[in-house]
Each structure stands twice: as structure tokens, then as C-alpha cells.
Design a protein around this motif. Structure first.
Motif, PDB file in Angstrom:
ATOM      1  N   PRO A  61     -24.936 -51.625 -40.078  1.00 17.24           N
ATOM      2  CA  PRO A  61     -25.123 -51.042 -41.410  1.00 17.24           C
ATOM      3  C   PRO A  61     -26.550 -50.508 -41.646  1.00 17.24           C
ATOM      4  O   PRO A  61     -26.724 -49.430 -42.227  1.00 17.24           O
ATOM      5  CB  PRO A  61     -24.825 -52.216 -42.354  1.00 17.24           C
ATOM      6  N   ALA A  62     -27.572 -51.226 -41.180  1.00 15.72           N
ATOM      7  CA  ALA A  62     -28.951 -50.731 -41.363  1.00 15.72           C
ATOM      8  C   ALA A  62     -29.136 -49.426 -40.589  1.00 15.72           C
ATOM      9  O   ALA A  62     -29.846 -48.513 -41.029  1.00 15.72           O
ATOM     10  CB  ALA A  62     -29.963 -51.780 -40.895  1.00 15.72           C
ATOM     11  N   GLY A  63     -28.466 -49.342 -39.439  1.00 22.16           N
ATOM     12  CA  GLY A  63     -28.553 -48.129 -38.632  1.00 22.16           C
ATOM     13  C   GLY A  63     -27.894 -46.942 -39.327  1.00 22.16           C
ATOM     14  O   GLY A  63     -28.387 -45.810 -39.257  1.00 22.16           O
ATOM     15  N   ALA A  64     -26.769 -47.216 -39.994  1.00 19.59           N
ATOM     16  CA  ALA A  64     -26.087 -46.132 -40.720  1.00 19.59           C
ATOM     17  C   ALA A  64     -27.017 -45.599 -41.814  1.00 19.59           C
ATOM     18  O   ALA A  64     -27.110 -44.384 -42.043  1.00 19.59           O
ATOM     19  CB  ALA A  64     -24.775 -46.644 -41.309  1.00 19.59           C
ATOM     20  N   PHE A  65     -27.726 -46.501 -42.475  1.00 18.40           N
ATOM     21  CA  PHE A  65     -28.660 -46.056 -43.516  1.00 18.40           C
ATOM     22  C   PHE A  65     -29.835 -45.295 -42.893  1.00 18.40           C
ATOM     23  O   PHE A  65     -30.273 -44.258 -43.406  1.00 18.40           O
ATOM     24  CB  PHE A  65     -29.143 -47.258 -44.341  1.00 18.40           C
ATOM     25  N   LEU A  66     -30.323 -45.788 -41.751  1.00 21.91           N
ATOM     26  CA  LEU A  66     -31.409 -45.082 -41.052  1.00 21.91           C
ATOM     27  C   LEU A  66     -30.962 -43.659 -40.699  1.00 21.91           C
ATOM     28  O   LEU A  66     -31.722 -42.699 -40.851  1.00 21.91           O
ATOM     29  CB  LEU A  66     -31.814 -45.866 -39.791  1.00 21.91           C
ATOM     30  N   GLU A  67     -29.733 -43.516 -40.261  1.00 20.59           N
ATOM     31  CA  GLU A  67     -29.238 -42.173 -39.919  1.00 20.59           C
ATOM     32  C   GLU A  67     -29.187 -41.276 -41.152  1.00 20.59           C
ATOM     33  O   GLU A  67     -29.507 -40.091 -41.092  1.00 20.59           O
ATOM     34  CB  GLU A  67     -27.861 -42.265 -39.248  1.00 20.59           C
ATOM     35  N   GLU A  68     -28.784 -41.861 -42.296  1.00 19.61           N
ATOM     36  CA  GLU A  68     -28.784 -41.078 -43.555  1.00 19.61           C
ATOM     37  C   GLU A  68     -30.194 -40.619 -43.901  1.00 19.61           C
ATOM     38  O   GLU A  68     -30.412 -39.489 -44.335  1.00 19.61           O
ATOM     39  CB  GLU A  68     -28.358 -41.993 -44.718  1.00 19.61           C
ATOM     40  N   LEU A  69     -31.148 -41.529 -43.726  1.00 15.46           N
ATOM     41  CA  LEU A  69     -32.538 -41.210 -44.048  1.00 15.46           C
ATOM     42  C   LEU A  69     -33.052 -40.101 -43.125  1.00 15.46           C
ATOM     43  O   LEU A  69     -33.731 -39.170 -43.566  1.00 15.46           O
ATOM     44  CB  LEU A  69     -33.411 -42.459 -43.919  1.00 15.46           C
ATOM     45  N   ASP A  71     -31.251 -37.867 -41.667  1.00 19.32           N
ATOM     46  CA  ASP A  71     -30.547 -36.646 -42.072  1.00 19.32           C
ATOM     47  C   ASP A  71     -31.242 -35.990 -43.276  1.00 19.32           C
ATOM     48  O   ASP A  71     -31.327 -34.768 -43.370  1.00 19.32           O
ATOM     49  CB  ASP A  71     -29.096 -37.027 -42.407  1.00 19.32           C
ATOM     50  N   SER A  72     -31.783 -36.828 -44.157  1.00 21.77           N
ATOM     51  CA  SER A  72     -32.423 -36.296 -45.370  1.00 21.77           C
ATOM     52  C   SER A  72     -33.673 -35.473 -45.050  1.00 21.77           C
ATOM     53  O   SER A  72     -34.130 -34.690 -45.864  1.00 21.77           O
ATOM     54  CB  SER A  72     -32.781 -37.436 -46.339  1.00 21.77           C
ATOM     55  N   ILE A  73     -34.221 -35.652 -43.835  1.00 23.48           N
ATOM     56  CA  ILE A  73     -35.383 -34.826 -43.455  1.00 23.48           C
ATOM     57  C   ILE A  73     -35.031 -33.922 -42.263  1.00 23.48           C
ATOM     58  O   ILE A  73     -35.899 -33.481 -41.516  1.00 23.48           O
ATOM     59  CB  ILE A  73     -36.644 -35.683 -43.159  1.00 23.48           C
ATOM     60  N   GLY A  74     -33.727 -33.697 -42.097  1.00 28.03           N
ATOM     61  CA  GLY A  74     -33.293 -32.717 -41.092  1.00 28.03           C
ATOM     62  C   GLY A  74     -33.358 -33.210 -39.662  1.00 28.03           C
ATOM     63  O   GLY A  74     -33.427 -32.419 -38.730  1.00 28.03           O
ATOM     64  N   LEU A  75     -33.329 -34.525 -39.471  1.00 31.47           N
ATOM     65  CA  LEU A  75     -33.384 -35.076 -38.114  1.00 31.47           C
ATOM     66  C   LEU A  75     -32.130 -35.893 -37.830  1.00 31.47           C
ATOM     67  O   LEU A  75     -31.420 -36.301 -38.761  1.00 31.47           O
ATOM     68  CB  LEU A  75     -34.609 -35.978 -37.945  1.00 31.47           C
ATOM     69  N   THR A  76     -31.865 -36.145 -36.565  1.00 33.91           N
ATOM     70  CA  THR A  76     -30.820 -37.096 -36.192  1.00 33.91           C
ATOM     71  C   THR A  76     -31.462 -38.140 -35.283  1.00 33.91           C
ATOM     72  O   THR A  76     -32.619 -37.969 -34.860  1.00 33.91           O
ATOM     73  CB  THR A  76     -29.663 -36.443 -35.396  1.00 33.91           C
ATOM     74  N   ARG A  77     -30.709 -39.171 -34.947  1.00 35.34           N
ATOM     75  CA  ARG A  77     -31.310 -40.196 -34.084  1.00 35.34           C
ATOM     76  C   ARG A  77     -31.609 -39.652 -32.687  1.00 35.34           C
ATOM     77  O   ARG A  77     -32.399 -40.219 -31.960  1.00 35.34           O
ATOM     78  CB  ARG A  77     -30.492 -41.484 -34.069  1.00 35.34           C
ATOM     79  N   ILE A  82     -36.091 -44.902 -31.140  1.00 34.57           N
ATOM     80  CA  ILE A  82     -35.844 -46.065 -32.001  1.00 34.57           C
ATOM     81  C   ILE A  82     -35.886 -47.327 -31.149  1.00 34.57           C
ATOM     82  O   ILE A  82     -35.188 -47.426 -30.132  1.00 34.57           O
ATOM     83  CB  ILE A  82     -34.454 -45.957 -32.679  1.00 34.57           C
ATOM     84  N   THR A  83     -36.705 -48.263 -31.559  1.00 35.71           N
ATOM     85  CA  THR A  83     -36.778 -49.519 -30.806  1.00 35.71           C
ATOM     86  C   THR A  83     -37.108 -50.667 -31.761  1.00 35.71           C
ATOM     87  O   THR A  83     -37.043 -50.507 -32.983  1.00 35.71           O
ATOM     88  CB  THR A  83     -37.791 -49.405 -29.636  1.00 35.71           C
ATOM     89  N   ASN A  84     -37.435 -51.811 -31.201  1.00 36.57           N
ATOM     90  CA  ASN A  84     -37.701 -53.019 -31.990  1.00 36.57           C
ATOM     91  C   ASN A  84     -38.865 -53.792 -31.389  1.00 36.57           C
ATOM     92  O   ASN A  84     -39.195 -53.607 -30.215  1.00 36.57           O
ATOM     93  CB  ASN A  84     -36.466 -53.938 -31.977  1.00 36.57           C
ATOM     94  N   VAL A  85     -39.441 -54.691 -32.165  1.00 32.93           N
ATOM     95  CA  VAL A  85     -40.523 -55.520 -31.611  1.00 32.93           C
ATOM     96  C   VAL A  85     -39.995 -56.557 -30.624  1.00 32.93           C
ATOM     97  O   VAL A  85     -40.682 -56.915 -29.681  1.00 32.93           O
ATOM     98  CB  VAL A  85     -41.398 -56.221 -32.685  1.00 32.93           C
ATOM     99  N   VAL A  86     -38.787 -57.052 -30.826  1.00 32.72           N
ATOM    100  CA  VAL A  86     -38.172 -57.882 -29.771  1.00 32.72           C
ATOM    101  C   VAL A  86     -36.899 -57.207 -29.293  1.00 32.72           C
ATOM    102  O   VAL A  86     -36.167 -56.594 -30.067  1.00 32.72           O
ATOM    103  CB  VAL A  86     -37.904 -59.355 -30.185  1.00 32.72           C
ATOM    104  N   LYS A  87     -36.676 -57.295 -27.996  1.00 33.20           N
ATOM    105  CA  LYS A  87     -35.596 -56.527 -27.369  1.00 33.20           C
ATOM    106  C   LYS A  87     -34.297 -57.321 -27.225  1.00 33.20           C
ATOM    107  O   LYS A  87     -33.303 -56.769 -26.758  1.00 33.20           O
ATOM    108  CB  LYS A  87     -36.027 -56.016 -25.984  1.00 33.20           C
ATOM    109  N   CYS A  88     -34.323 -58.590 -27.564  1.00 32.06           N
ATOM    110  CA  CYS A  88     -33.091 -59.400 -27.507  1.00 32.06           C
ATOM    111  C   CYS A  88     -32.850 -60.022 -28.877  1.00 32.06           C
ATOM    112  O   CYS A  88     -33.796 -60.288 -29.627  1.00 32.06           O
ATOM    113  CB  CYS A  88     -33.216 -60.503 -26.455  1.00 32.06           C
ATOM    114  N   ARG A  89     -31.596 -60.271 -29.186  1.00 31.91           N
ATOM    115  CA  ARG A  89     -31.225 -60.739 -30.524  1.00 31.91           C
ATOM    116  C   ARG A  89     -31.675 -62.174 -30.790  1.00 31.91           C
ATOM    117  O   ARG A  89     -31.289 -63.089 -30.047  1.00 31.91           O
ATOM    118  CB  ARG A  89     -29.705 -60.668 -30.683  1.00 31.91           C
ATOM    119  N   PRO A  90     -32.431 -62.379 -31.844  1.00 26.99           N
ATOM    120  CA  PRO A  90     -32.676 -63.761 -32.269  1.00 26.99           C
ATOM    121  C   PRO A  90     -31.361 -64.343 -32.821  1.00 26.99           C
ATOM    122  O   PRO A  90     -30.709 -63.695 -33.649  1.00 26.99           O
ATOM    123  CB  PRO A  90     -33.732 -63.616 -33.381  1.00 26.99           C
ATOM    124  N   PRO A  91     -30.947 -65.522 -32.347  1.00 27.24           N
ATOM    125  CA  PRO A  91     -29.637 -66.061 -32.752  1.00 27.24           C
ATOM    126  C   PRO A  91     -29.482 -66.103 -34.267  1.00 27.24           C
ATOM    127  O   PRO A  91     -30.417 -66.475 -34.987  1.00 27.24           O
ATOM    128  CB  PRO A  91     -29.653 -67.479 -32.172  1.00 27.24           C
TER     129      PRO A  91
END
Ligand code: URA
Length: 209
Positions: A61-69, A71-77, A82-91
């Protein structure tokens, strides 16, 4: 090493990484994705359920919102990294712990060096703290801050904006400034001599557009 080769090497190393305990529960590591020459780099917190399943960042869901954002400036993913500070999921989507952030730090540093983005957008407090450990998100969100030659724009995490409707319009307005920050980064030569982000930045080292 060429940027794409460096990114592929980082992804391979992250896939087999055992430098912190998060590897025990991961299904897939999530190194990040996007063009090796992206001008904009988004750094979130860490993979959640969907990201761990798919090995891709921001696909829930956060990604869907990021994609909307975007789109609002004429970009796509496809236009941005796009990355994260940690690369594996914290449980259970808990906060990443200090040891996990430390263990994962060199992957992000190397990604930044390889891509050399004009502007880094931090999404959420753990990402912001990598560059601006003393900053308050309520004071700096949406601004372009120079951290040792690298332009960084801190933003609220899209998931926070989904849960707090009052933040939604703030994040939308902050996104609308991004094209300006990229254009201004072009006019400031310093971004061409970036350094690895540091943990000890203090307010004297900041300069804001
Ligand atoms: N939240 C994050 O911070 N990162 C993701 O990849 C997904 C959700």
C-alpha cells in the motif's frame, strides 16, 4: 566499476548476506531497483510483508501511494531508484535495530556511490537519520538540504501519510517541489563531488535552498 555492475554485485551480496539476524526470517532480500543512472533516489525504511514476498521495494500500500506521488510529478518508478536502509524485513514490520542498520549501511553507501543521484529523498525517520541525525522531520520535510555535497530532501514516510490524513497533503506538496530541487542541484556544482553520507552531521554543515 561501472554503476550497473556495482548494483548487481550489491544485490547478489545482499541476497546471501548473513551480517545481521534478519536473514533468518527473510524470504527475499530487497536490495532496491531502478536505473543505475537515476537522478532521484528514494530511501525508505525496510521491506514489509509484500516486499519480502516479492524481493522488490515498495510494492504494498505505501508503494501504491509512492507511485501516485511520482505520477503527480510526471515520473514512474522506472525513472527513479528505490531502496531502503535495511534490505531484509524486520519481523512483524518492527523498527530496524541499531545493529541491523549498521550491518546494512555499506550496501546503501555503495548504492549511492554507484548511482550518484542528484537528489536523495529520505522517506521516514530511519532514512533521514542516516544523513541528518539531529534534524526534526517536522522542521525540514520538503526542503533540500546539502549534506557534504549531496542534496537530500527528507519527507514523511508514505505509510505515515496513509495512516494520518493530515500528512497526506504535506507529502503531496513536498513532492511537488522535487522537480525544482533537481533543477537547482544541476546549478550547484557541489553535487558532483559527493561523499559517503556521515552519521555526525551537525547544523553548521547544512545549507538549505
Ligand atoms: N516501507 C518501506 O519503508 N520500504 C518498503 O520497501 C516498503 C514499505
Amino acid at each position: 566499476m561501472e554503476a550497473l555492475a556495482a548494483l548487481n554485485e550489491i544485490a547478489e551480496q545482499a541476497a546471501g548476506c548473513q551480517q545481521c539476524s534478519l536473514y533468518h526470517s527473510r524470504k527475499h532480500s530487497v536490495p532496491g531497483e531502478g536505473p543505475a543512472d537515476a537522478e532521484l533516489m528514494f530511501i525508505g525504511e525496510g521491506p514489509g510483508f509484500h516486499e519480502n514476498e516479492q524481493g522488490r521495494p515498495f510494492v504494498g500500500p505505501a508503494g501504491a501511494f509512492l507511485e501516485e506521488l511520482l505520477d503527480s510529478i510526471g515520473l514512474t518508478r522506472k525513472n527513479v531508484f528505490i531502496t531502503n536502509v535495511v534490505k531484509c524485513r524486520p519481523p512483524g514490520n518492527r523498527d530496524p535495530q541499531f545493529e541491523e542498520l549498521e550491518a546494512c549501511a555499506s550496501y546503501l553507501d555503495r548504492q549511492i556511490q554507484a548511482i550518484n543521484p542528484k537528489v536523495i529523498v529520505t522517506l521516514g525517520r530511519f532514512s533521514m537519520a542516516r544523513f541528518l541525525p539531529h534534524a526534526k522531520i517536522s522542521e525540514v520535510h520538503g526542503q533540500a538540504v546539502q549534506v557534504r555535497g549531496r542534496w537530500v530532501t527528507p519527507m514523511y514516510h508514505p505509510a505515515a501519510a496513509l495512516h494520518q490524513p493530515s500528512l497526506r497533503s504535506t507529502v503531496e506538496a513536498d513532492f511537488r517541489k522535487l522537480p525544482d530541487w533537481i533543477a537547482k542541484a544541476d546549478s550547484v556544482k557541489d553535487y558532483e563531488i559527493p561523499s559517503t553520507p556521515v552519521q555526525d552531521t551537525n547544523s553548521e554543515q547544512l545549507s538549505l535552498f
